[in-house]
Design a protein around this motif. Structure first.
Motif, PDB file in Angstrom:
ATOM      1  N   GLY A 199       0.826  -1.200   0.000  1.00 10.63           N
ATOM      2  CA  GLY A 199       0.000   0.000   0.000  1.00 10.63           C
ATOM      3  C   GLY A 199       0.859   1.248   0.000  1.00 10.63           C
ATOM      4  N   LEU A 200       0.202   2.392  -0.003  1.00 15.76           N
ATOM      5  CA  LEU A 200       0.883   3.671  -0.045  1.00 15.76           C
ATOM      6  C   LEU A 200       1.673   3.888   1.236  1.00 15.76           C
ATOM      7  CD1 LEU A 200       1.428   6.398  -1.371  1.00 15.76           C
ATOM      8  CD2 LEU A 200      -0.662   7.240  -0.298  1.00 15.76           C
ATOM      9  N   GLU A 201       2.932   4.209   1.097  1.00 14.20           N
ATOM     10  CA  GLU A 201       3.802   4.498   2.230  1.00 14.20           C
ATOM     11  C   GLU A 201       4.598   5.753   1.903  1.00 14.20           C
ATOM     12  OE1 GLU A 201       6.966   2.198   5.175  1.00 14.20           O
ATOM     13  OE2 GLU A 201       6.570   1.445   3.167  1.00 14.20           O
ATOM     14  N   PRO A 228       0.584  21.152   0.052  1.00 15.10           N
ATOM     15  CA  PRO A 228      -0.868  20.954   0.183  1.00 15.10           C
ATOM     16  C   PRO A 228      -1.432  20.017  -0.876  1.00 15.10           C
ATOM     17  CG  PRO A 228      -0.308  23.271   0.475  1.00 15.10           C
ATOM     18  CD  PRO A 228       0.951  22.580   0.039  1.00 15.10           C
ATOM     19  N   GLU A 229      -0.856  20.028  -2.087  1.00 15.53           N
ATOM     20  CA  GLU A 229      -1.313  19.086  -3.116  1.00 15.53           C
ATOM     21  C   GLU A 229      -1.047  17.647  -2.699  1.00 15.53           C
ATOM     22  OE1 GLU A 229      -0.438  18.013  -7.830  1.00 15.53           O
ATOM     23  OE2 GLU A 229       0.670  19.619  -6.801  1.00 15.53           O
ATOM     24  N   ARG A 265      -5.162  12.180   1.214  1.00 21.91           N
ATOM     25  CA  ARG A 265      -6.529  11.989   1.720  1.00 21.91           C
ATOM     26  C   ARG A 265      -7.387  11.265   0.683  1.00 21.91           C
ATOM     27  NH1 ARG A 265      -4.152  12.687   5.478  1.00 21.91           N
ATOM     28  NH2 ARG A 265      -4.173  14.393   6.987  1.00 21.91           N
ATOM     29  N   GLU A 266      -7.223  11.595  -0.588  1.00 20.61           N
ATOM     30  CA  GLU A 266      -7.998  10.925  -1.635  1.00 20.61           C
ATOM     31  C   GLU A 266      -7.622   9.458  -1.751  1.00 20.61           C
ATOM     32  OE1 GLU A 266      -8.817  11.361  -6.469  1.00 20.61           O
ATOM     33  OE2 GLU A 266      -7.607  12.850  -5.378  1.00 20.61           O
ATOM     34  N   SER A 267      -6.327   9.151  -1.608  1.00 25.32           N
ATOM     35  CA  SER A 267      -5.898   7.754  -1.677  1.00 25.32           C
ATOM     36  C   SER A 267      -6.419   6.948  -0.502  1.00 25.32           C
ATOM     37  CB  SER A 267      -4.369   7.696  -1.729  1.00 25.32           C
ATOM     38  OG  SER A 267      -3.905   6.369  -1.682  1.00 25.32           O
ATOM     39  N   GLU A 268      -6.411   7.548   0.701  1.00 19.98           N
ATOM     40  CA  GLU A 268      -6.935   6.834   1.866  1.00 19.98           C
ATOM     41  C   GLU A 268      -8.429   6.608   1.776  1.00 19.98           C
ATOM     42  OE1 GLU A 268      -5.745   9.284   5.078  1.00 19.98           O
ATOM     43  OE2 GLU A 268      -3.675   8.519   5.160  1.00 19.98           O
ATOM     44  N   THR A 317       0.120   6.296  -6.810  1.00 21.85           N
ATOM     45  CA  THR A 317       1.239   6.447  -7.738  1.00 21.85           C
ATOM     46  C   THR A 317       1.451   7.910  -8.117  1.00 21.85           C
ATOM     47  OG1 THR A 317       0.774   4.234  -8.612  1.00 21.85           O
ATOM     48  CG2 THR A 317       2.166   5.674  -9.936  1.00 21.85           C
ATOM     49  N   THR A 318       0.354   8.647  -8.320  1.00 22.44           N
ATOM     50  CA  THR A 318       0.464  10.073  -8.633  1.00 22.44           C
ATOM     51  C   THR A 318       1.119  10.843  -7.498  1.00 22.44           C
ATOM     52  OG1 THR A 318      -1.546   9.903  -9.985  1.00 22.44           O
ATOM     53  CG2 THR A 318      -0.833  12.110  -9.331  1.00 22.44           C
ATOM     54  N   LEU A 319       0.779  10.493  -6.250  1.00 27.32           N
ATOM     55  CA  LEU A 319       1.376  11.161  -5.103  1.00 27.32           C
ATOM     56  C   LEU A 319       2.880  10.912  -5.045  1.00 27.32           C
ATOM     57  CD1 LEU A 319       1.389  12.624  -2.397  1.00 27.32           C
ATOM     58  CD2 LEU A 319       0.606  10.504  -1.316  1.00 27.32           C
TER      59      LEU A 319
END
Length: 396
Positions: free
Chosen positions: A168-170, A234-235, A241-244, A253-255
């Motif tokens: 997952g996202l880390e 901030p982006e 928040r959108e990924s969570e 991936t974009t983040l």
């Protein structure tokens, strides 16, 4: 069996054999776990599903088995017992070639970091090897799933080292060194506001030092950021928040891509602005933090401090004759009578002289007898410099 119990985990399934075996545990708080998926690999794979993610626990004892087809998204990990240069072996064996070909056909990405230690430490050969591997499937945008791997220290009574795989996202977090960072802007503003109420006389010097210490204690934070993420914006917060909320791997991936691009731009700016002609201090500090500077070579001086002190002590005990003392006193009286009543030394000190003296003073040094750091004086404002100029004039 009590030996198969692990606190905080439950045994979901296992494969037993007289010479080898494999088990799969899950944490108690996991609720969306599907029962093991049946496979046709002669018991070499345990397949479960956690939400939308298919997890395959693999063990290959001697011959390379046929792994089940990947159901996107999927993660394969376990002891593959295969040698290949892609995961750190000097040569390739048959099982390693088959495994590399399987990963290429199934579009699986190997999670391998050559900087980390091996997952298997041979007690006989005293070397590290990498038989335990992890493969992840590709996301819809052609990049692998966000997965990280960490090899821990040696486990008791086993030559295999535990491996933590985070799926997952880390967001990468940097642990900063415990170095104090001072913000002296508020300190300067507070001194400028209060220094006018204090007359610049030698009798008020103790009050002046107390004022500096009090304002410094109130306005200079000595803390530091223990944990932070480089180039966080901030982006990035919005994408996190959108990924969570959605769990979409494309957003994650974009983040990560936005953080990588921002860091690359910052690195490019630092390299372009590095200048050795005017002041090389910042450049060398950066090189030392990166580990690229050669260590300082300290040479033992041939003259020790004790020998210098002994020589000074011998010189101080030199006995002068009466005639020499009389000549020195006579020359001093003649010099005093010939001095002009007014000279350049009689003029008042100016702010420019104070600025020049403080700019030549090195910061980061120890305090003096008065307990004032040189950084406090260097970061005084115009009023503070005028106060020092008036004080030195009266003292002189």
């Amino acid at each position: 069996s009590p030996r198969l119990k692990i606190p905080g985990f439950i045994l979901i399934t296992s494969r037993s054999h007289p010479k080898h075996g494999m088990v799969t545990y899950i944490r108690l708080e996991l609720k969306n776990v599907t029962e093991p998926i049946p496979t046709t690999d002669d018991g070499f794979t345990i397949s479960i599903r956690v939400g939308d993610l298919a997890i395959y626990n693999v063990y290959k004892p001697w011959s390379f088995p046929a792994l089940p087809p990947s159901n996107h998204p999927a993660v394969y990990f376990g002891d593959f017992n295969s040698h290949h240069s892609q995961w750190g072996y000097p040569s390739n064996d048959g099982a390693g070639k088959q495994l590399a070909a399987w990963a290429l056909v199934e579009d699986q990405c190997l999670l391998f970091d050559p900087k980390q230690k091996g997952t298997f430490h041979s007690a006989r050969w005293r070397k590290d090897y990498m038989p335990d591997l992890c493969f992840v499937s590709m996301a819809s945008r052609g990049s692998p799933l966000p997965v990280s791997q960490l090899v821990l220290d040696t486990f008791p009574h086993s030559q295999h080292r535990p491996v933590i795989i985070h799926i997952g996202l880390e967001v990468p977090i940097i642990t900063s060194a415990p170095i104090t960072r001072w913000n002296l802007h508020s300190f300067m503003a507070a001194i400028e506001e209060t220094i006018g109420c204090l007359p610049a006389t030698p009798e008020n010097f103790e009050r002046f030092t107390k004022l500096l210490k009090k304002v410094a204690k109130k306005n200079i934070p000595c803390g530091y950021r223990s944990f932070f993420t480089l180039c966080w914006s901030p982006e990035s917060e919005t994408l996190l928040r959108e990924s969570e909320a959605s769990g979409d791997p494309d957003v994650a991936t974009t983040l990560l891509e936005s953080l990588d691009s921002a860091r690359w731009l910052r690195w490019t700016e630092v390299m372009e602005n590095m200048d050795f002609t005017h002041s090389s201090r910042k450049a060398w500090n950066l090189l030392r933090r990166l580990g690229g500077a050669a260590p300082a070579q300290h040479q033992t001086p041939s003259i020790t401090a004790n020998s210098i002190a002994s020589q000074i002590l011998r010189n101080s005990k030199t006995i002068a004759s009466r005639s020499t003392k009389r000549e020195v006193k006579t020359a001093l009286q003649v010099s005093l009578t010939q001095c002009a009543p007014f000279s350049s030394l009689s003029e008042t000190f100016s702010r420019a002289e104070i600025d020049t003296a403080l700019s030549a003073t090195k910061g980061g040094k120890a305090v003096g007898v008065d307990g004032i750091l040189p950084d406090f004086l260097k970061n005084l404002g115009p009023r503070g410099h005028d106060w020092l100029a008036a004080l030195f004039t009266k003292l002189f």
